[in-house]
Design an enzyme around this catalytic site. Structure first.
Site, PDB file in Angstrom:
ATOM      1  N   LYS A  57       0.837  -1.202   0.000  1.00 61.07           N
ATOM      2  CA  LYS A  57       0.000   0.000   0.000  1.00 61.07           C
ATOM      3  C   LYS A  57       0.881   1.264   0.000  1.00 61.07           C
ATOM      4  O   LYS A  57       2.099   1.178   0.242  1.00 61.07           O
ATOM      5  CB  LYS A  57      -0.910  -0.016   1.240  1.00 61.07           C
ATOM      6  CG  LYS A  57      -0.164   0.001   2.578  1.00 61.07           C
ATOM      7  CD  LYS A  57      -1.099  -0.307   3.742  1.00 61.07           C
ATOM      8  CE  LYS A  57      -0.350  -0.255   5.071  1.00 61.07           C
ATOM      9  NZ  LYS A  57      -1.204  -0.717   6.201  1.00 61.07           N
ATOM     10  N   TYR A 277      14.523  30.854   9.872  1.00 57.38           N
ATOM     11  CA  TYR A 277      13.251  31.490  10.213  1.00 57.38           C
ATOM     12  C   TYR A 277      13.061  31.556  11.723  1.00 57.38           C
ATOM     13  O   TYR A 277      13.372  30.605  12.446  1.00 57.38           O
ATOM     14  CB  TYR A 277      12.082  30.705   9.608  1.00 57.38           C
ATOM     15  CG  TYR A 277      11.947  30.873   8.114  1.00 57.38           C
ATOM     16  CD1 TYR A 277      11.958  32.133   7.521  1.00 57.38           C
ATOM     17  CD2 TYR A 277      11.780  29.762   7.290  1.00 57.38           C
ATOM     18  CE1 TYR A 277      11.816  32.276   6.144  1.00 57.38           C
ATOM     19  CE2 TYR A 277      11.630  29.898   5.927  1.00 57.38           C
ATOM     20  CZ  TYR A 277      11.651  31.157   5.355  1.00 57.38           C
ATOM     21  OH  TYR A 277      11.508  31.289   4.001  1.00 57.38           O
TER      22      TYR A 277
HETATM   23  C1  LIG Z   1      -0.476  -1.620   6.971  1.00 57.29           C
HETATM   24  C2  LIG Z   1      -1.039  -2.911   7.430  1.00 57.29           C
HETATM   25  C3  LIG Z   1      -0.223  -4.049   7.496  1.00 57.29           C
HETATM   26  C4  LIG Z   1       1.288  -3.981   7.347  1.00 57.29           C
HETATM   27  O1  LIG Z   1       1.801  -3.450   8.546  1.00 57.29           O
HETATM   28  P1  LIG Z   1       3.397  -3.332   8.813  1.00 57.29           P
HETATM   29  O2  LIG Z   1       3.484  -2.894  10.219  1.00 57.29           O
HETATM   30  O3  LIG Z   1       3.888  -2.305   7.846  1.00 57.29           O
HETATM   31  O4  LIG Z   1       3.973  -4.660   8.548  1.00 57.29           O
HETATM   32  C5  LIG Z   1      -0.824  -5.259   7.766  1.00 57.29           C
HETATM   33  N1  LIG Z   1      -2.159  -5.350   8.003  1.00 57.29           N
HETATM   34  C6  LIG Z   1      -2.961  -4.259   7.991  1.00 57.29           C
HETATM   35  C7  LIG Z   1      -4.404  -4.421   8.297  1.00 57.29           C
HETATM   36  C8  LIG Z   1      -2.435  -3.005   7.720  1.00 57.29           C
HETATM   37  O5  LIG Z   1      -3.221  -1.927   7.744  1.00 57.29           O
END
Ligand SMILES: *Cc1c(COP(=O)(O)O)cnc(C)c1O
Length: 397
Positions: A57, A277
């Site tokens: 993702k 800044y």
């Molecule tokens: C993002 C996600 C993962 C992966 O998690 P990591 O900590 O990056 O391994 C797995 N399951 C779900 C439901 C997620 O939202």
């Protein structure tokens, strides 16, 4: 930019040996696809006989799905998880044969799009189940889906009440092929946290109420909790990309990402002069300052800023740490290099933000955040350099 245009660009020596980069890059994100593939294989070996999926993702956690997905598939990954329908569409094109699970499930009105893509929604509520079920009668085959059950995270997932209701109305699943029942842990990054075992036992206790299909509970940290947490499939994301939330846990992955930027100018401050800044940092000695071509528009957290007396982010010059001082601005970061006396730092030199000296976790921690956020916020302004891009080099094995 087209590949031809990139290829035509003159290249110069990069931030480390053997790495050449386009002459005009202000900064680079170096992604080692070989390491990505071999991280997946190490996790696969660790969790066997459970299946190891790959969570891709958010554009492979900001590192580029275009390159990351083919590398993971070449390494052997067969089940991929994305968050959104758009991500599913892109990943389907990159991985025609993979099972693509959509963690957001069924956004109202997206049934046809998901069917067309051939993606598997992870359904999290009874309304989603019935909406997906309504699309089924028009199809010859039962419709594939996964079910997300809540075991204590209280984010997505069927509640205990909904699971009871489903158990009394199993006909809701009649035309569906449930490929996976999954849940997600809240505290897997704290191995001793009692919530891990609580969620494990809630997840187990729900099984008799649900179809008997493959089960999945663990992501990157969860799979490190041991075989009890593996069930039939694990869903690592962060660990694939080299993330290790626990330096002292035996997580068999290597770094995948390095980030460097270039020095634009070196200047000297007299005591009493301020930097950046809001003049938050004031020199209390003769100070040598490197002005670096990286800012929050490149993904550098503004929380790396450090007023006088504060500690913020750090960078490294040839293995030597130096503190960021003053405010991080959109395009620039200022670094106190006064204490690096044994070699000269000059305009055009490379500065490490993540690499052999500064881990992804350190980069996150020094901004009060996590490596995940650093990765997913890396912007397209830095040049992306993919190593081991030849997929044949990332073989099964
Ligand atoms: C993002 C996600 C993962 C992966 O998690 P990591 O900590 O990056 O391994 C797995 N399951 C779900 C439901 C997620 O939202």
């Amino acid at each position: 930019m087209s590949e031809a245009a990139t290829a035509a660009k003159p290249m110069i020596a990069g931030p480390r040996e053997g790495l050449v980069v386009p002459y005009d890059a202000s900064g680079v994100v170096v992604v080692d696809l070989q390491a990505l593939g071999s991280n997946w294989q190490s996790l696969r070996d660790k969790v066997a006989p459970a299946e190891c999926a790959a969570v891709v993702k958010a554009d492979c956690y900001g590192l580029g799905a275009q390159q990351g997905v083919p590398a993971l598939c070449a390494a052997g990954a067969r089940s991929l998880f994305v968050a959104t329908v758009q991500e599913a569409r892109q990943v389907r094109e990159l991985a025609p044969d993979a099972e693509v699970y959509v963690l957001d499930g069924l956004l109202p009105g997206t049934v046809n799009e998901l069917l067309e893509i051939g993606a598997v929604p992870v359904l999290s509520s009874l309304p989603e189940i019935s909406e997906w079920g309504q699309a089924a009668p028009s199809r010859k085959e039962p419709l594939a889906c996964a079910l997300h059950v809540d075991s204590g995270l209280n984010r997505l997932g069927l509640s205990a009440r909904e699971i009871q209701e489903l158990a009394h109305n199993m006909h809701l699943l009649d035309r569906l092929e449930v490929k996976l029942v999954m849940s997600h842990l809240a505290c897997a990054d704290e191995p001793e946290h009692p919530k891990n075992e609580q969620q494990l036992s809630v997840f187990r206790s729900l099984q008799p109420l649900l179809p008997s299909v493959p089960l999945s509970l663990a992501a990157s940290d969860g799979l490190m909790l041991g075989p009890d947490y593996h069930f039939d499939l694990v869903r690592p994301g962060y660990a694939l990309y080299g993330g290790q939330t626990h330096a002292n846990r035996d997580c068999p992955v290597k770094p995948v990402v390095e980030v460097y930027a270039r020095v634009l100018q070196v200047r000297e401050l007299a005591p009493g002069q301020s930097v950046g800044y809001s003049a938050t940092f004031v020199a209390d000695r003769i100070t040598k300052l490197a002005v670096v071509a990286a800012g929050y528009a490149d993904g550098g957290p503004r929380h790396w800023s450090a007023a006088s007396g504060e500690t913020g982010g750090q960078v490294a010059f040839a293995g030597r740490l130096a503190p960021i001082v003053g405010r991080v601005s959109m395009d620039l970061i200022t670094v106190d290099i006064t204490d690096i006396e044994d070699f000269e730092i000059a305009r055009g030199d490379w500065v490490e933000f993540i690499g052999p000296t500064i881990t992804l976790e350190d980069a996150g921690a020094s901004a009060g955040t996590i490596g995940y956020e650093i990765l997913t916020r890396l912007s397209p302004r830095f040049e992306r350099i993919y190593l081991g891009a030849d997929a044949s080099g990332v073989g099964e094995g």
